[in-house]
Design a protein around this motif. Structure first.
Motif, mmCIF file in Angstrom:
data_model
loop_
_atom_site.group_PDB
_atom_site.id
_atom_site.type_symbol
_atom_site.label_atom_id
_atom_site.label_comp_id
_atom_site.label_asym_id
_atom_site.label_seq_id
_atom_site.Cartn_x
_atom_site.Cartn_y
_atom_site.Cartn_z
ATOM 1 N N LEU A 78 0.846 -1.172 0.000
ATOM 2 C CA LEU A 78 0.000 0.000 0.000
ATOM 3 C C LEU A 78 0.890 1.233 0.000
ATOM 4 C CD1 LEU A 78 -3.083 0.481 0.069
ATOM 5 C CD2 LEU A 78 -2.868 0.894 2.526
ATOM 6 N N SER A 79 0.845 2.014 -1.105
ATOM 7 C CA SER A 79 1.707 3.177 -1.213
ATOM 8 C C SER A 79 1.131 4.121 -2.268
ATOM 9 C CB SER A 79 3.139 2.748 -1.575
ATOM 10 O OG SER A 79 4.019 3.834 -1.519
ATOM 11 N N ASP A 80 1.885 5.157 -2.580
ATOM 12 C CA ASP A 80 1.557 6.083 -3.667
ATOM 13 C C ASP A 80 2.517 5.779 -4.803
ATOM 14 O OD1 ASP A 80 1.415 8.202 -5.440
ATOM 15 O OD2 ASP A 80 1.095 9.708 -3.905
ATOM 16 N N PRO A 81 2.084 5.070 -5.854
ATOM 17 C CA PRO A 81 3.030 4.593 -6.875
ATOM 18 C C PRO A 81 3.757 5.708 -7.602
ATOM 19 C CG PRO A 81 0.746 4.225 -7.558
ATOM 20 C CD PRO A 81 0.704 4.632 -6.127
ATOM 21 N N HIS A 128 8.302 7.097 5.204
ATOM 22 C CA HIS A 128 7.259 6.827 6.189
ATOM 23 C C HIS A 128 5.922 7.369 5.708
ATOM 24 C CE1 HIS A 128 5.513 5.941 10.069
ATOM 25 N NE2 HIS A 128 5.177 7.213 10.257
ATOM 26 N N ARG A 129 5.964 8.518 5.053
ATOM 27 C CA ARG A 129 4.744 9.126 4.519
ATOM 28 C C ARG A 129 4.106 8.231 3.463
ATOM 29 N NH1 ARG A 129 1.274 12.950 6.429
ATOM 30 N NH2 ARG A 129 0.501 14.352 4.818
ATOM 31 N N LEU A 130 4.938 7.483 2.722
ATOM 32 C CA LEU A 130 4.451 6.611 1.656
ATOM 33 C C LEU A 130 4.219 5.181 2.121
ATOM 34 C CD1 LEU A 130 6.681 7.842 -1.307
ATOM 35 C CD2 LEU A 130 4.362 8.538 -0.710
ATOM 36 N N GLY A 131 4.214 4.970 3.429
ATOM 37 C CA GLY A 131 3.913 3.644 3.962
ATOM 38 C C GLY A 131 5.108 2.767 4.229
ATOM 39 N N ASN A 148 25.674 1.445 9.437
ATOM 40 C CA ASN A 148 26.967 1.703 8.813
ATOM 41 C C ASN A 148 27.553 0.426 8.236
ATOM 42 O OD1 ASN A 148 26.771 4.336 9.562
ATOM 43 N ND2 ASN A 148 28.148 4.171 11.325
ATOM 44 N N GLY A 149 27.938 0.516 6.953
ATOM 45 C CA GLY A 149 28.614 -0.602 6.320
ATOM 46 C C GLY A 149 27.699 -1.675 5.781
ATOM 47 N N SER A 150 26.356 -1.539 5.940
ATOM 48 C CA SER A 150 25.473 -2.610 5.486
ATOM 49 C C SER A 150 24.370 -2.106 4.573
ATOM 50 C CB SER A 150 24.860 -3.332 6.698
ATOM 51 O OG SER A 150 24.115 -2.429 7.484
ATOM 52 N N GLY A 151 24.543 -0.948 3.987
ATOM 53 C CA GLY A 151 23.575 -0.460 3.018
ATOM 54 C C GLY A 151 22.286 0.024 3.648
ATOM 55 N N LEU A 152 21.223 -0.018 2.850
ATOM 56 C CA LEU A 152 19.921 0.502 3.256
ATOM 57 C C LEU A 152 18.865 -0.572 3.140
ATOM 58 C CD1 LEU A 152 19.912 3.872 1.272
ATOM 59 C CD2 LEU A 152 20.511 3.559 3.656
ATOM 60 N N THR A 153 17.842 -0.466 3.983
ATOM 61 C CA THR A 153 16.702 -1.377 3.913
ATOM 62 C C THR A 153 15.427 -0.561 4.113
ATOM 63 O OG1 THR A 153 18.009 -3.189 4.853
ATOM 64 C CG2 THR A 153 15.621 -3.436 4.860
ATOM 65 N N VAL A 154 14.433 -0.807 3.244
ATOM 66 C CA VAL A 154 13.128 -0.192 3.384
ATOM 67 C C VAL A 154 12.087 -1.298 3.493
ATOM 68 C CG1 VAL A 154 11.472 1.450 2.447
ATOM 69 C CG2 VAL A 154 13.911 1.713 1.920
ATOM 70 N N PHE A 155 11.272 -1.265 4.540
ATOM 71 C CA PHE A 155 10.227 -2.245 4.735
ATOM 72 C C PHE A 155 8.881 -1.645 4.335
ATOM 73 C CE2 PHE A 155 13.520 -3.617 7.703
ATOM 74 C CZ PHE A 155 13.564 -4.976 7.468
ATOM 75 N N PHE A 156 8.097 -2.406 3.563
ATOM 76 C CA PHE A 156 6.754 -2.002 3.158
ATOM 77 C C PHE A 156 5.748 -3.048 3.615
ATOM 78 C CE2 PHE A 156 9.501 0.059 0.071
ATOM 79 C CZ PHE A 156 8.974 1.332 -0.029
ATOM 80 N N PRO A 157 4.685 -2.659 4.309
ATOM 81 C CA PRO A 157 3.656 -3.613 4.680
ATOM 82 C C PRO A 157 2.873 -4.069 3.452
ATOM 83 C CG PRO A 157 2.977 -1.406 5.300
ATOM 84 C CD PRO A 157 4.384 -1.291 4.797
ATOM 85 N N VAL A 158 2.617 -5.358 3.350
ATOM 86 C CA VAL A 158 1.854 -5.886 2.216
ATOM 87 C C VAL A 158 0.372 -5.646 2.453
ATOM 88 C CG1 VAL A 158 3.604 -7.613 1.710
ATOM 89 C CG2 VAL A 158 1.699 -8.192 3.209
ATOM 90 N N CYS A 159 -0.387 -5.615 1.347
ATOM 91 C CA CYS A 159 -1.843 -5.392 1.456
ATOM 92 C C CYS A 159 -2.524 -6.629 2.044
ATOM 93 C CB CYS A 159 -2.429 -5.076 0.083
ATOM 94 S SG CYS A 159 -1.810 -3.533 -0.609
#
Length: 475
Positions: free
Chosen positions: A365-368, A454-457, A464-475
Motif C-alpha cells: 500500500l503506497s503512492d506509486p 514513512h509518509r508513503l507507507g 553503517n557498512g550494510s547499506g539501506l533497507t526499506v520495509f513495506f507492509p503488504v496489502c
C-alpha cells in the motif's frame, strides 16, 4: 455550463495574431503594476497551481491545450494524455522538419503525448500564453502589459474563453486549415463542457499560497536585520533556532527548487523534440541524450527536495498518509519498470546495477507515482559517493508481513560508509538537507528521507557498512 464552440469554417481571413488573443483575454482586467520578474513568478506559480492542484488530481484526463511561444505544460502525465498545439519561435523551424511535431517523450516505443508545432509570427509577440480545455475545466492564462505594468491574466469565464477559441479558430483557418480541422475534431470529441463557477474561488487562494512560498525574502529580512544592538551574526544564530526562521528557510528552499525544475523541464522537452530527428550525427545524439538524462535526474532530485520541504511545513508531517490516499502498488513491477532508467543514470558515473526480485510478491500500500521518484532518489543518494566500477544491488524479498527492499554495493570498502551507502562525510544544512563540504554534493538529509518513506507507507533503516533497507507492509 456549456462552452460555445468556435464557428464553423467559412474561408480564411486576415491573420489573427496571438497579441490579439491576449488583448481579448485582458478585456476587463485591471491594469498591471508589476515588473517582469514579478509577472514571471506569478506565471510559474500559476502553471504549478493549475497542473498540480487542478489537473493531476483528476486523472485520467481528456482534453486539449494550446500554448506559445514554448510548451507551458511540463508534467509528463498531462503531456501524455492531452492533445496540444504550440506556436513555436521561428528559430525552431530551422532545427525541426516541418512535418515533425515537438514531442515531450524521448525516441522510444513508450506511449507519449505529442503536440503539433505551429509557426509563431513576428506580430504574435513573445509573452507566454496557455489555454487548457477539458470537459471539467476550461482556463486561459497569459502575461500582458508594458514593462512596468506587467500582469498575469487567468480567465475561467465561458464568454472570454469562447471568444478566445473563436480567435484561435480564425488564426488556424488562415495559417493551417488542417490544424483548424484537428482542433474542431478534438473539441467535438470532448462533448459537453461544464464550467465550474467556483474554480476561480479555489484557484486564486492556492496561487496566493504558492506565491507566498516562492517569495520568502520578505519574511527573512527582519530575522537577519533586526533592530537590536546585538551583532548581526548573533541575531541570525538565534533566529535560526525559531520556528519562524525554519519556516522561512523551507519556503526559500521550495522557491529555489521550483525555479530550478521548471526551466529544466522546458529544456528537456526541447531536447527530446530534437531526438526525434533521424538525421542527427551520432555524436550529437549522444550529447543530447546525456543532457536529457542530466535534466531528468535534476528534475527528480529537486522535486524530492521540494516535496521534503513542503512536507516539513505541514502539520502532522510525521504521520503516514491515510489509507484512502494510498493505492495497491506492485512494487516488483515498479522496480522492473525503472531498472533501465536507473542503469543509464548509474552508468554515467561508471556504476553498474543489479536487480534481484523474488517471484510472486504481494502488492504493498503506497503512492506509486511518488514512490517511483522516491526510489530513484534513494538510489541516487546511495550511489552518489561510490567509486567508479562499483555495483549497486537492489533486491526485493518477502519478510513476514512485509516486503524488504535492500540496497547494497560491491567494489568499495564498506568500512568507509557513512550509513547511507557511501563514504561521504555530510553535514546538516537546515531541516531537510545535508551536504558534503569536500565535494559540494547536496542531498536530502537522513531524517527527511526517512520521513518521506514513512509518509508513503515504508520504513527506512540503515546501518553503517550494510547499506539501506526499506520495509513495506503488504496489502
Amino acid at each position: 455550463m456549456r462552452l460555445s464552440r468556435p464557428p464553423g469554417p467559412h474561408g480564411p481571413g486576415p491573420l489573427v495574431s496571438l497579441a490579439d488573443l491576449r488583448r481579448c483575454l485582458a478585456e476587463g482586467v485591471p491594469t498591471g503594476v508589476g515588473n517582469e520578474d514579478c509577472a514571471r513568478r506569478q506565471w510559474w506559480a500559476a502553471l504549478a497551481t493549475l497542473q498540480e492542484d487542478f489537473l493531476l488530481p483528476h486523472q485520467p484526463l481528456q482534453g486539449l491545450w494550446l500554448a506559445a511561444p514554448l510548451p507551458a505544460l511540463y508534467e509528463p502525465a498531462l503531456l501524455q494524455q492531452l492533445q496540444g498545439w504550440v506556436w513555436a519561435p521561428s528559430d525552431l523551424d530551422g532545427l525541426l522538419p516541418s512535418p515533425a511535431p515537438l514531442l515531450p517523450g524521448a525516441g522510444n516505443p513508450a506511449p507519449c503525448g505529442s503536440f503539433q508545432r505551429l509557426a509563431l509570427a513576428e506580430e504574435d509577440g513573445t509573452d507566454p500564453l496557455l489555454l487548457v480545455i477539458t470537459p471539467q475545466l476550461q482556463v486561459a492564462l497569459c502575461l500582458d502589459g508594458p514593462a512596468e505594468g506587467r500582469r498575469l491574466i487567468v480567465r475561467f469565464d465561458p464568454e472570454a474563453l469562447s471568444e478566445a477559441l473563436g480567435l484561435i479558430h480564425g488564426r488556424l483557418l488562415s495559417q493551417d486549415p488542417a490544424a483548424s480541422a484537428d482542433l474542431r475534431s478534438a473539441l467535438e470529441r470532448l462533448g459537453p463542457l461544464r464550467s465550474d463557477d467556483q474554480l476561480g474561488l479555489r484557484f486564486w487562494p492556492r496561487l496566493g499560497e504558492r506565491l507566498a512560498a516562492m517569495a520568502p525574502s520578505l519574511t527573512l529580512q527582519p530575522l537577519v536585520h533586526g533592530g537590536s544592538d546585538r551583532p548581526a551574526q548573533a541575531q541570525e544564530r538565534q533566529a535560526s533556532d525559531t520556528p519562524r526562521a525554519v519556516s522561512s528557510e523551507l519556503a526559500l528552499l521550495e522557491a529555489l527548487t521550483h525555479e530550478v525544475r521548471t526551466p529544466l523541464a522546458t529544456i528537456r522537452t526541447l531536447i527530446r523534440s530534437l531526438l526525434r530527428r533521424n538525421d542527427l550525427p551520432s555524436v550529437v545524439r549522444q550529447r543530447l541524450e546525456q543532457i536529457d538524462g542530466e535534466c531528468s535526474e535534476q528534475i527528480d532530485r529537486f522535486g524530492l527536495i521540494f516535496l521534503a520541504a513542503e512536507l516539513q511545513r505541514q502539520p502532522g508531517c510525521e504521520q503516514p498518509l491515510e489509507s484512502h490516499d494510498l493505492a495497491r502498488t506492485d512494487l516488483s513491477a515498479v522496480l522492473h519498470q525503472q531498472q533501465e532508467l536507473w542503469q543509464r543514470q548509474l552508468a554515467r558515473r561508471g556504476l553498474d546495477l543489479e536487480l534481484a526480485v523474488a517471484d510472486g510478491l504481494s502488492p504493498v500500500l503506497s503512492d506509486p507515482a511518488r514512490l517511483e521518484t522516491m526510489l530513484g532518489g534513494l538510489i541516487d543518494r546511495f550511489s552518489r559517493g561510490l567509486p567508479s566500477g562499483s555495483r549497486v544491488t537492489v533486491s526485493l524479498l518477502p519478510a513476514g508481513s512485509r516486503l524488504k527492499l535492500q540496497l547494497n554495493s560491491e567494489g568499495h570498502d564498506p568500512s568507509e560508509n557513512d550509513g547511507m551507502g557511501n563514504g561521504e562525510q555530510r553535514e546538516l544544512v537546515g531541516p531537510v538537507l545535508s551536504w558534503n563540504p569536500t565535494t559540494g554534493s547536496l542531498q536530502l538529509s537522513r531524517q527527511a528521507t526517512q520521513r518521506l518513506f514513512h509518509r508513503l507507507g515504508g520504513r527506512l533503516t540503515e546501518r553503517n557498512g550494510s547499506g539501506l533497507t526499506v520495509f513495506f507492509p503488504v496489502c
